[in-house]
Design an enzyme around this catalytic site. Structure first.
Site, mmCIF file in Angstrom:
data_model
loop_
_atom_site.group_PDB
_atom_site.id
_atom_site.type_symbol
_atom_site.label_atom_id
_atom_site.label_comp_id
_atom_site.label_asym_id
_atom_site.label_seq_id
_atom_site.Cartn_x
_atom_site.Cartn_y
_atom_site.Cartn_z
ATOM 1 N N MET A 1 13.782 -1.962 25.089
ATOM 2 C CA MET A 1 14.961 -2.398 24.423
ATOM 3 C C MET A 1 14.956 -1.545 22.987
ATOM 4 O O MET A 1 14.591 -2.348 22.012
ATOM 5 C CB MET A 1 15.245 -3.815 24.371
ATOM 6 C CG MET A 1 15.514 -4.131 25.838
ATOM 7 S SD MET A 1 15.644 -5.882 25.991
ATOM 8 C CE MET A 1 14.008 -6.348 26.712
ATOM 9 N N SER B 1 11.065 -17.692 31.487
ATOM 10 C CA SER B 1 11.188 -19.360 31.386
ATOM 11 C C SER B 1 11.366 -19.731 32.718
ATOM 12 O O SER B 1 10.526 -20.681 33.006
ATOM 13 C CB SER B 1 12.001 -19.837 30.406
ATOM 14 O OG SER B 1 13.378 -19.389 30.979
ATOM 15 N N ASP C 1 8.809 -6.415 28.162
ATOM 16 C CA ASP C 1 10.173 -6.395 27.419
ATOM 17 C C ASP C 1 9.566 -5.904 26.043
ATOM 18 O O ASP C 1 9.003 -6.297 25.432
ATOM 19 C CB ASP C 1 10.693 -7.675 27.269
ATOM 20 C CG ASP C 1 11.566 -8.014 28.380
ATOM 21 O OD1 ASP C 1 12.370 -7.444 29.049
ATOM 22 O OD2 ASP C 1 11.115 -9.174 29.175
ATOM 23 N N SER D 1 8.607 -12.048 33.458
ATOM 24 C CA SER D 1 8.442 -11.328 32.062
ATOM 25 C C SER D 1 7.332 -12.064 31.250
ATOM 26 O O SER D 1 7.653 -13.335 30.959
ATOM 27 C CB SER D 1 9.946 -11.478 31.384
ATOM 28 O OG SER D 1 9.859 -11.140 30.009
ATOM 29 N N HIS E 1 10.270 -2.365 30.274
ATOM 30 C CA HIS E 1 11.790 -2.327 29.984
ATOM 31 C C HIS E 1 12.117 -2.032 28.384
ATOM 32 O O HIS E 1 11.636 -2.823 27.614
ATOM 33 C CB HIS E 1 12.242 -3.682 30.201
ATOM 34 C CG HIS E 1 13.968 -3.869 29.858
ATOM 35 N ND1 HIS E 1 14.305 -4.856 29.996
ATOM 36 C CD2 HIS E 1 14.922 -2.834 29.208
ATOM 37 C CE1 HIS E 1 15.686 -4.594 29.822
ATOM 38 N NE2 HIS E 1 16.003 -3.609 29.436
ATOM 39 N N GLY F 1 17.547 -9.200 23.773
ATOM 40 C CA GLY F 1 16.994 -9.493 22.450
ATOM 41 C C GLY F 1 16.042 -10.586 22.375
ATOM 42 O O GLY F 1 15.364 -10.897 21.701
ATOM 43 N N GLY G 1 14.581 -14.073 24.896
ATOM 44 C CA GLY G 1 14.200 -14.645 26.332
ATOM 45 C C GLY G 1 15.121 -16.192 26.301
ATOM 46 O O GLY G 1 15.370 -16.634 25.219
ATOM 47 N N ASP H 1 18.286 -8.824 34.784
ATOM 48 C CA ASP H 1 17.229 -9.373 33.823
ATOM 49 C C ASP H 1 18.102 -10.150 33.051
ATOM 50 O O ASP H 1 19.033 -9.923 32.321
ATOM 51 C CB ASP H 1 16.697 -7.900 32.988
ATOM 52 C CG ASP H 1 15.668 -8.637 32.129
ATOM 53 O OD1 ASP H 1 15.379 -9.562 31.738
ATOM 54 O OD2 ASP H 1 15.162 -7.526 31.267
ATOM 55 N N GLY H 2 17.764 -11.514 33.071
ATOM 56 C CA GLY H 2 18.323 -12.721 32.049
ATOM 57 C C GLY H 2 18.844 -13.815 32.766
ATOM 58 O O GLY H 2 19.833 -13.616 33.518
ATOM 59 N N GLY H 3 18.403 -15.104 32.446
ATOM 60 C CA GLY H 3 19.029 -16.154 32.873
ATOM 61 C C GLY H 3 18.871 -16.395 34.541
ATOM 62 O O GLY H 3 19.463 -17.234 35.076
ATOM 63 N N MET I 1 21.741 -6.145 33.026
ATOM 64 C CA MET I 1 21.422 -7.210 31.979
ATOM 65 C C MET I 1 22.550 -8.360 32.110
ATOM 66 O O MET I 1 23.647 -8.249 32.138
ATOM 67 C CB MET I 1 21.497 -6.595 30.496
ATOM 68 C CG MET I 1 20.528 -5.658 30.059
ATOM 69 S SD MET I 1 18.727 -6.436 30.441
ATOM 70 C CE MET I 1 18.830 -7.738 29.203
ATOM 71 N N HIS J 1 6.964 -7.677 34.417
ATOM 72 C CA HIS J 1 8.015 -7.133 33.577
ATOM 73 C C HIS J 1 7.517 -7.150 32.005
ATOM 74 O O HIS J 1 7.073 -8.238 31.687
ATOM 75 C CB HIS J 1 9.261 -8.007 33.855
ATOM 76 C CG HIS J 1 10.337 -7.225 33.062
ATOM 77 N ND1 HIS J 1 11.011 -6.213 33.741
ATOM 78 C CD2 HIS J 1 11.291 -7.352 31.879
ATOM 79 C CE1 HIS J 1 12.116 -5.683 33.038
ATOM 80 N NE2 HIS J 1 12.271 -6.617 31.910
ATOM 81 N N MET K 1 10.634 -4.641 22.623
ATOM 82 C CA MET K 1 11.905 -4.417 21.340
ATOM 83 C C MET K 1 11.454 -4.157 20.151
ATOM 84 O O MET K 1 10.358 -4.247 19.811
ATOM 85 C CB MET K 1 12.314 -6.122 21.545
ATOM 86 C CG MET K 1 12.766 -6.822 22.826
ATOM 87 S SD MET K 1 13.366 -8.448 22.550
ATOM 88 C CE MET K 1 13.491 -8.865 24.406
#
Length: 228
Positions: free
Chosen positions: A72, A199, A39, A12, A70, A146, A148, A176-178, A141, A37, A41
């Site tokens: 959002m 990250s 993002d 991302s 993506h 919202g 990173g 997507d996420g963590g 998700m 990716h 928003m």
């Protein structure tokens, strides 16, 4: 875009150097990224504001793999053509973003993009049961969208449910996420085949020193490859 269920790592760019997107994308692709990716928003659907179609169009020429956009945002429909013109390969809309999901996905497909649908942590897999024949990707998700850098929320049961629902349809399951080398094997074992990592990929590296990007990607991939 040829379909297969081989593992794909999709860094991302939300975690990249905003002042150097083109070089960051080229560096992370050289280091083994499968997709890029993006993002988007709007500060309304989610509490953050990132990129619009002009930025997506500007970075398109730097992406040699797949541009996975993506959204959002809410509403989605007024912006579909702009993201198509910007060069998105996949355009993902949230179930929660509006009342007419089927129409939105039809419009994305009509604009010659692969349609994706995303589910927030509080939304069940059953919410996409009636649209699986319209999409090429379901994004689960594993954080509340919202920002990173958030901690992983365990959605493996939802991923398993989706995998059973999808059956032999050519539909990717994206997480997507963590995503880290610790969490990636959990969702991969449950049936996911695209892992978004921000990250966890960009940490420790830079355009001047991109080797850590490759090491981070390989660490995620190796963690999944060693599943028993």
């Amino acid at each position: 875009m040829q379909f297969d269920r081989n593992l794909k790592i999709a860094p991302s760019i939300l975690s990249a150097d905003f002042a150097n997107f083109g070089a960051e994308i080229e560096a992370v692709e050289r280091e083994g990224a499968d997709w890029i990716h993006v993002d988007v928003m709007d500060g309304h659907f989610v509490p953050n504001l990132t990129f619009g179609p002009p930025l997506v169009k500007a970075i398109r020429k730097h992406i040699k793999t797949v541009m996975d956009v993506h959204l959002m945002i809410a509403p989605v429909d007024p912006y579909i053509d702009a993201f198509a013109d910007a060069g998105a390969d996949i355009l993902t809309a949230h179930v929660e973003a509006g009342p007419h999901l089927h129409r939105t996905l039809q419009a994305i497909r009509g604009a010659d993009m692969t349609a994706g649908v995303a589910l927030n942590p509080g939304t069940p897999a059953s919410a996409v049961a009636e649209v699986l024949d319209l999409v090429g990707l379901v994004c689960v998700m594993t954080v509340n969208p919202g920002f990173g850098g958030q901690s992983f929320i365990d959605m493996t049961a939802k991923v398993r449910d989706l995998r059973a629902m999808i059956g032999d349809r050519p539909v990717h399951i994206e997480i997507d996420g963590g995503v880290t080398p610790k969490t990636a094997p959990l969702v991969r074992a449950a049936g996911a085949d695209v892992l978004v990592a921000g990250s966890a990929v960009f940490s420790g590296g830079s355009v001047a020193d991109p080797a850590p990007y490759g090491a981070n990607i390989r660490a995620i991939r190796t963690a999944c490859d060693t599943l028993v």
